[in-house]
Enzyme design. Structure first.
Site, PDB file in Angstrom:
ATOM      1  N   GLY A 172       6.443  91.618  53.743  1.00  0.00           N
ATOM      2  CA  GLY A 172       5.738  92.618  53.879  1.00  0.00           C
ATOM      3  C   GLY A 172       5.099  92.832  55.362  1.00  0.00           C
ATOM      4  O   GLY A 172       5.287  91.833  55.954  1.00  0.00           O
ATOM      5  N   ALA A 173       4.995  93.962  55.666  1.00  0.00           N
ATOM      6  CA  ALA A 173       4.681  94.341  57.186  1.00  0.00           C
ATOM      7  C   ALA A 173       3.330  93.519  57.588  1.00  0.00           C
ATOM      8  O   ALA A 173       3.407  93.351  58.851  1.00  0.00           O
ATOM      9  CB  ALA A 173       4.335  95.780  57.397  1.00  0.00           C
TER      10      ALA A 173
ATOM     11  N   ASP B 277       1.548 104.567  54.532  1.00  0.00           N
ATOM     12  CA  ASP B 277       2.743 103.770  54.474  1.00  0.00           C
ATOM     13  C   ASP B 277       3.657 103.926  53.024  1.00  0.00           C
ATOM     14  O   ASP B 277       4.076 102.867  52.593  1.00  0.00           O
ATOM     15  CB  ASP B 277       2.668 102.252  54.784  1.00  0.00           C
ATOM     16  CG  ASP B 277       3.804 101.728  55.061  1.00  0.00           C
ATOM     17  OD1 ASP B 277       4.809 102.374  55.535  1.00  0.00           O
ATOM     18  OD2 ASP B 277       3.798 100.481  55.044  1.00  0.00           O
TER      19      ASP B 277
ATOM     20  N   ILE C  18       7.086  86.870  47.281  1.00  0.00           N
ATOM     21  CA  ILE C  18       7.971  88.168  47.139  1.00  0.00           C
ATOM     22  C   ILE C  18       7.551  89.017  48.449  1.00  0.00           C
ATOM     23  O   ILE C  18       6.605  89.585  48.510  1.00  0.00           O
ATOM     24  CB  ILE C  18       7.324  88.857  45.837  1.00  0.00           C
ATOM     25  CG1 ILE C  18       5.803  88.723  45.763  1.00  0.00           C
ATOM     26  CG2 ILE C  18       8.067  88.293  44.757  1.00  0.00           C
ATOM     27  CD1 ILE C  18       5.280  89.630  44.608  1.00  0.00           C
ATOM     28  N   GLY C  19       8.633  89.032  49.227  1.00  0.00           N
ATOM     29  CA  GLY C  19       8.897  90.244  50.512  1.00  0.00           C
ATOM     30  C   GLY C  19       7.923  89.472  51.582  1.00  0.00           C
ATOM     31  O   GLY C  19       6.433  88.947  51.407  1.00  0.00           O
TER      32      GLY C  19
ATOM     33  N   GLY D 228       2.029  90.427  56.497  1.00  0.00           N
ATOM     34  CA  GLY D 228       1.798  89.127  55.633  1.00  0.00           C
ATOM     35  C   GLY D 228       2.732  88.896  54.770  1.00  0.00           C
ATOM     36  O   GLY D 228       3.192  89.687  54.070  1.00  0.00           O
ATOM     37  N   THR D 229       2.573  87.624  54.067  1.00  0.00           N
ATOM     38  CA  THR D 229       3.402  87.428  53.280  1.00  0.00           C
ATOM     39  C   THR D 229       2.832  87.643  51.959  1.00  0.00           C
ATOM     40  O   THR D 229       1.545  87.386  51.847  1.00  0.00           O
ATOM     41  CB  THR D 229       3.472  85.726  53.107  1.00  0.00           C
ATOM     42  OG1 THR D 229       3.985  85.491  54.604  1.00  0.00           O
ATOM     43  CG2 THR D 229       4.980  85.270  52.201  1.00  0.00           C
ATOM     44  N   VAL D 230       3.555  87.942  50.969  1.00  0.00           N
ATOM     45  CA  VAL D 230       2.926  88.383  49.603  1.00  0.00           C
ATOM     46  C   VAL D 230       3.537  87.110  48.665  1.00  0.00           C
ATOM     47  O   VAL D 230       4.601  86.921  48.681  1.00  0.00           O
ATOM     48  CB  VAL D 230       3.482  89.766  49.107  1.00  0.00           C
ATOM     49  CG1 VAL D 230       2.641  90.285  48.009  1.00  0.00           C
ATOM     50  CG2 VAL D 230       3.121  90.775  50.301  1.00  0.00           C
TER      51      VAL D 230
ATOM     52  N   LYS E 164      -2.141  89.069  48.136  1.00  0.00           N
ATOM     53  CA  LYS E 164      -2.010  89.508  49.321  1.00  0.00           C
ATOM     54  C   LYS E 164      -3.291  89.073  50.401  1.00  0.00           C
ATOM     55  O   LYS E 164      -4.176  89.420  49.997  1.00  0.00           O
ATOM     56  CB  LYS E 164      -1.894  91.137  49.592  1.00  0.00           C
ATOM     57  CG  LYS E 164      -0.637  91.657  48.675  1.00  0.00           C
ATOM     58  CD  LYS E 164      -0.481  92.987  48.790  1.00  0.00           C
ATOM     59  CE  LYS E 164       0.771  93.374  47.610  1.00  0.00           C
ATOM     60  NZ  LYS E 164       1.003  94.958  47.942  1.00  0.00           N
TER      61      LYS E 164
END
Lengths: 401, 306
Positions: free
Chosen positions: B18-19, B140, B15-16, B21-23, B38
Site C-alpha cells: 500500500g502506498a 486514488d 496484504i500489499g 503503509g502496510t495492510v 490499515k
C-alpha cells in the site's frame, strides 16, 4: 485561543461538594456573548402565499390535530387524500365550507394539494440555505429528508444511566459545560454535539465518577475539533478543571472516547430542526429565543435523551408559542400551518416533552444548574428565561394536569 | 485499547504494501470474519489528535451509516498511542479477497462480456456518486482498490484516506501509479471530484483491453500518452500558471477511441470520451454518467442499482 488568562471567572465543577457549596460563580462571565445573528428568523421579501384562510385557532390544537394525519412518506403531513381517512375532520370541514362558499374554491383545493409540498419544500430549502447548512440549494431538500430519516440514530432506547450516575450528577456536569462552552464563545452546535457525545460515552465506555468531569471536557473538546475553527489549548482546558487532571490524562481520555465511539461524531442537533421550523413558521424573534431557551433546558434533562431531535425542537417551539401567546395574524397562521405539516413526532411524545420542559422552565431560577437560565435572561436574548408565563407550569399545560 | 484491538484482530497475512503503509489481513476473533487492517501513524502535538484526522475519520464513520452496497464496510476504528508525538489510528475494513486487477487477470480468454463490464461500471459509478454527493473524493482510484466480491459486487475501498494519510505521506516518499491520473493532477492545478471520473474512464477502457490505457513512466510521459489519444486541447483549455507548457507537446489530433478500445459499442465509446475529457469542468459527473444512454437497456440491472 488560549484562555488561560481568564482568572477567577473559571466555572467550577465539584460533583462531590454539598449542595449549598455548589453554587456556581456565574455572573462574571455569563452573557458574555450576545445572540448569534444567523439564528434570526429568515426574512423573505416576496409576499407569502397563504393557501387557506382559516379561522385562527389555538395553535397547540392545530398542531395536535395535524399529527394524526400523516402521509406514507411520514415526513410531510396532511393535504393528501389518505389524510382524510384520519381524524382530520376539522380541517377538511373548514376547507369544504370554503369550497361551497366559493365556486372557484374547488380548483384551489386541488392546487392546494399540489401546492403545499412544493411550498414547504421551497421554504425548507430557503431556510437551509440562509442558515448555511447546505452548499448547494439543489441538494437542500434531499438533505432535509436525510436529516429527518437519520435522526433516529441520535436518540437512546432508554434514559437509564450506568448505576453510579444519576440524572442530577449529569445535570451538574451539563450545566458546567454550558458555562465553559459560553466562555469559549463556541457555536451552539458544539454544545449540542458535546452533550450528545457525553450521553453516548456514558453508555459505551466505563468512566468512574472521579473522571466524569474529564469525560465532559473531552467531549466538548472533541465537539470543538469537529465544529470549530479555533481550538482551545489542552493546557487551558486543564486549567479550567483546576488541574485536577493532567494533559496526559486528558489526551488518554480523548483516545478512549474516540475508540469507544469508534470515531463516530455525527449528529444532527435539535437546534437545526428548530431553526428550520421557526424559519418556515415565520416565528417572531422572541418566539425563537424562547424556543431556543427551552430547547437548551432539554440538555439538562436526562429523560430527554429518548426523544428524537425533531421532537425536542417541535415541542420547544410549541411550548414557546404557548407561553408567549402572541396575537395571531393571518400570515403567521398560514406559515404555522405550513410548518405544522412537517411531521416531527407523535402527539404523546410532544406533550411529554412539553411537560418536561415546562416543569424545568418553572423551576429553572431556583435550581443550582441555572447556567442556561442566566444565559437567556440577558437583554440580548430578550430576557426570555425570566418571562412570567414560565413560572406556572401546570397552568401552561392545562392538558397535562 | 491497543491491547484490546490486538486481541480482537489476529493478523493472518500481510496484504500489499500500500502506498501509505502496510495492510494486514486479520481474523476478527469474535466473529471469525476476515478483516483488512490499515494503520495510519499521525503526528500528535500537545493538543491530541489533529483536527483533520478526527474530521476525516468521523466522515468515514458517517458514510458507513448509509450502508451503501458499493462501498467497503468500515467496521471499527481505534487510536493507540505510540509515543508523545505519534498516535496510530487503525481502521478495520471488511476484507474482500479479490480486487478488480485480479478479477480482470482471472477472466478467461476473450475477457469480460460487454454486459458484465456494463454491470461493473454501473456499480462503480453508483459508489462514486454516493461518495461525491457526500463530498468525499477518492483521489486514488485504480483497479487495485476496487474490490469485487465472489458474487460480483463492486466495492470501493481506500476512499477518503488520502487526506487522513497526507501528513504521513510527507514523511515517506511513495511511488503512486500515474496511470489513472487526470491531466489536472499531472499539471498540478487544483482538482476536485472530476479526478475520480477520469480514473473511472481509464478503468472502463481497461476492462475491455485487459491492460491499462495510458502507461506513462513520468508525469510528462503520462500526459504525452494521454494527449496522443484525446488530442491536444485548445489553448484556452490549458490551465494557466502551470510549469508544463502546452508548447511541450506536439499538436496531436484526437484519435477514435475504438482504435484503443476494441469491442466497445458506440454509446460506451461516447461515455468513455465524456469521462476522458481534458477540461475537468466539462467532464461528465458520476450521476450524469449513470443517466447515460450506455446504461439505458434494463436487462443487466442488478440489485446494486440504487
Amino acid at each position: 485561543m488560549a484562555r488561560t488568562g481568564v482568572s477567577d471567572s473559571k466555572p467550577l465543577l465539584d460533583l462531590h461538594k454539598k449542595a449549598d457549596d455548589r453554587r456556581a460563580p456565574l455572573r462574571t462571565w455569563a452573557n458574555a456573548c450576545g445572540p448569534i445573528d444567523r439564528w434570526q428568523p429568515v426574512e423573505v421579501d416576496e409576499p407569502k402565499m397563504a393557501p387557506v384562510k382559516m379561522e385562527p385557532e389555538p395553535p397547540e390544537r392545530r398542531w395536535e390535530r395535524r399529527l394524526s394525519a400523516q402521509t406514507s412518506d411520514g415526513i410531510i403531513m396532511g393535504f393528501h387524500e389518505d389524510g382524510q381517512t384520519h381524524s382530520d375532520d376539522v380541517v377538511d370541514k373548514c376547507v369544504e365550507e370554503r369550497v361551497l362558499l366559493h365556486p372557484r374554491g374547488l380548483q384551489s383545493l386541488h392546487s392546494l394539494q399540489a401546492l403545499v409540498p412544493s411550498l414547504l419544500r421551497r421554504e425548507v430549502e430557503l431556510a437551509l440555505e440562509t442558515l448555511g447548512l447546505v452548499w448547494d440549494r439543489a441538494f437542500a431538500w434531499d438533505m432535509f429528508l436525510v436529516m429527518m430519516r437519520t435522526q433516529t440514530w441520535y436518540s437512546f432506547p432508554s434514559a437509564d444511566l450506568p448505576r453510579h450516575f444519576t440524572d442530577a450528577t449529569r445535570a451538574v456536569l451539563v450545566d458546567w459545560l454550558i458555562k465553559v462552552h459560553e466562555m469559549m464563545h463556541f457555536q451552539e452546535e458544539t454544545l449540542y454535539l458535546a452533550i450528545h457525545l457525553i450521553n453516548r460515552s456514558l453508555r459505551q465506555i466505563k468512566v468512574s465518577t472521579a473522571n466524569l468531569q474529564l469525560l465532559g471536557m473531552v467531549c466538548l473538546f472533541l465537539a470543538a475539533k469537529k465544529e470549530e475553527c479555533l481550538l482551545p489549548e489542552v493546557s487551558g482546558l486543564c486549567y479550567l478543571m483546576d488541574h485536577t487532571y493532567t494533559r496526559h490524562q486528558l489526551l488518554r481520555m480523548e483516545r478512549k472516547v474516540l475508540c469507544g465511539l469508534k470515531f463516530d461524531l455525527s449528529y444532527c442537533p435539535p437546534l437545526h430542526f428548530l431553526v428550520i421550523l421557526t424559519s418556515v413558521a415565520r416565528c417572531s424573534v422572541k418566539v425563537v429565543w424562547m424556543a431556543r431557551y427551552l430547547l437548551e433546558l432539554s440538555l439538562l434533562e436526562g429523560q430527554c435523551v429518548v426523544f428524537l431531535p425533531a421532537q425536542l425542537a417541535g415541542a420547544a417551539l410549541c411550548l414557546s408559542r404557548q407561553v408567549l401567546q402572541e396575537p395571531p395574524t393571518p400570515e403567521g397562521e398560514a406559515a404555522w400551518c405550513l410548518a405544522s405539516s412537517i411531521h416531527v413526532g407523535s402527539e404523546t411524545a410532544l406533550l411529554r416533552i412539553m411537560h418536561i420542559l415546562a416543569k424545568a422552565a418553572a423551576k429553572a431560577h431556583t435550581r443550582e444548574t441555572c447556567a442556561t437560565f442566566i444565559k437567556f435572561s440577558s437583554p440580548e436574548t430578550m430576557n426570555v428565561s425570566r418571562h412570567p408565563g414560565l413560572k406556572n407550569a401546570s397552568a401552561l399545560l392545562g392538558v397535562c394536569t | 485499547m491497543a491491547h484490546a484491538t490486538s486481541i480482537q484482530y489476529e493478523p493472518v497475512a500481510e496484504i500489499g504494501g500500500g502506498a501509505y503503509g502496510t495492510v494486514y489481513k486479520a481474523r476478527d476473533t469474535e466473529s471469525g470474519q476476515f478483516v483488512a487492517l490499515k494503520s495510519v501513524r499521525v503526528q500528535t502535538d500537545q493538543n491530541g489528535l489533529p483536527i483533520s484526522t478526527v474530521r476525516e475519520v468521523a466522515l468515514l464513520k458517517r458514510l458507513e451509516q448509509f450502508d451503501h452496497p458499493n462501498v467497503v464496510r468500515l467496521m471499527d476504528v481505534c487510536a493507540t498511542k505510540r509515543s508523545d508525538q505519534e498516535t496510530k489510528v487503525t481502521l478495520v475494513f471488511e476484507h474482500v479477497d479479490q480486487d478488480l486487477k485480479t478479477y480482470l487477470e482471472r477472466a478467461p480468454a476473450p475477457g469480460l462480456s460487454p454486459d458484465r463490464i456494463k454491470d461493473l461500471m454501473r456499480q462503480l459509478l453508483c459508489g462514486l456518486a454516493f461518495l461525491h454527493s457526500n463530498r468525499v473524493m477518492h483521489r486514488d482510484l485504480k483497479p487495485e482498490n476496487i474490490l469485487v466480491t465472489s458474487q460480483g459486487q463492486v466495492k470501493l475501498a481506500d476512499f477518503g484516506l488520502a487526506r487522513i494519510y497526507s501528513c504521513h505521506m510527507a514523511l515517506t516518499p511513495v511511488v503512486v501509479t500515474l496511470w489513472y491520473r487526470p491531466p489536472e493532477v499531472l499539471l498540478q492545478t487544483s482538482y476536485a471530484t472530476p479526478v475520480d471520473i477520469w480514473s473511472t474512464g481509464c478503468i472502463f477502457a481497461e476492462m475491455f483491453r485487459r491492460k491499462p490505457l495510458f502507461c506513462g513512466d513520468s508525469e510528462v510521459d503520462q500526459l504525452g500518452k494521454i494527449l496522443e489519444v484525446i488530442g491536444l486541447p485548445p489553448e484556452d483549455e490549458w490551465p494557466t500558471d502551470v510549469t508544463l507548457s502546452r508548447k511541450n507537446f506536439p499538436s496531436f489530433m484526437p484519435r477514435p477511441i475504438a482504435e484503443f478500445v476494441s469491442e466497445i459499442n458506440e454509446q460506451g465509446a461516447q461515455l468513455l470520451m465524456n469521462m476522458l475529457t481534458f477540461d475537468p469542468l466539462k467532464r461528465i459527473s458520476a450521476l450524469n454518467a449513470l443517466e447515460h444512454p450506455y446504461f439505458r437497456d434494463e436487462e443487466t440491472l442488478t440489485q446494486t442499482k440504487r
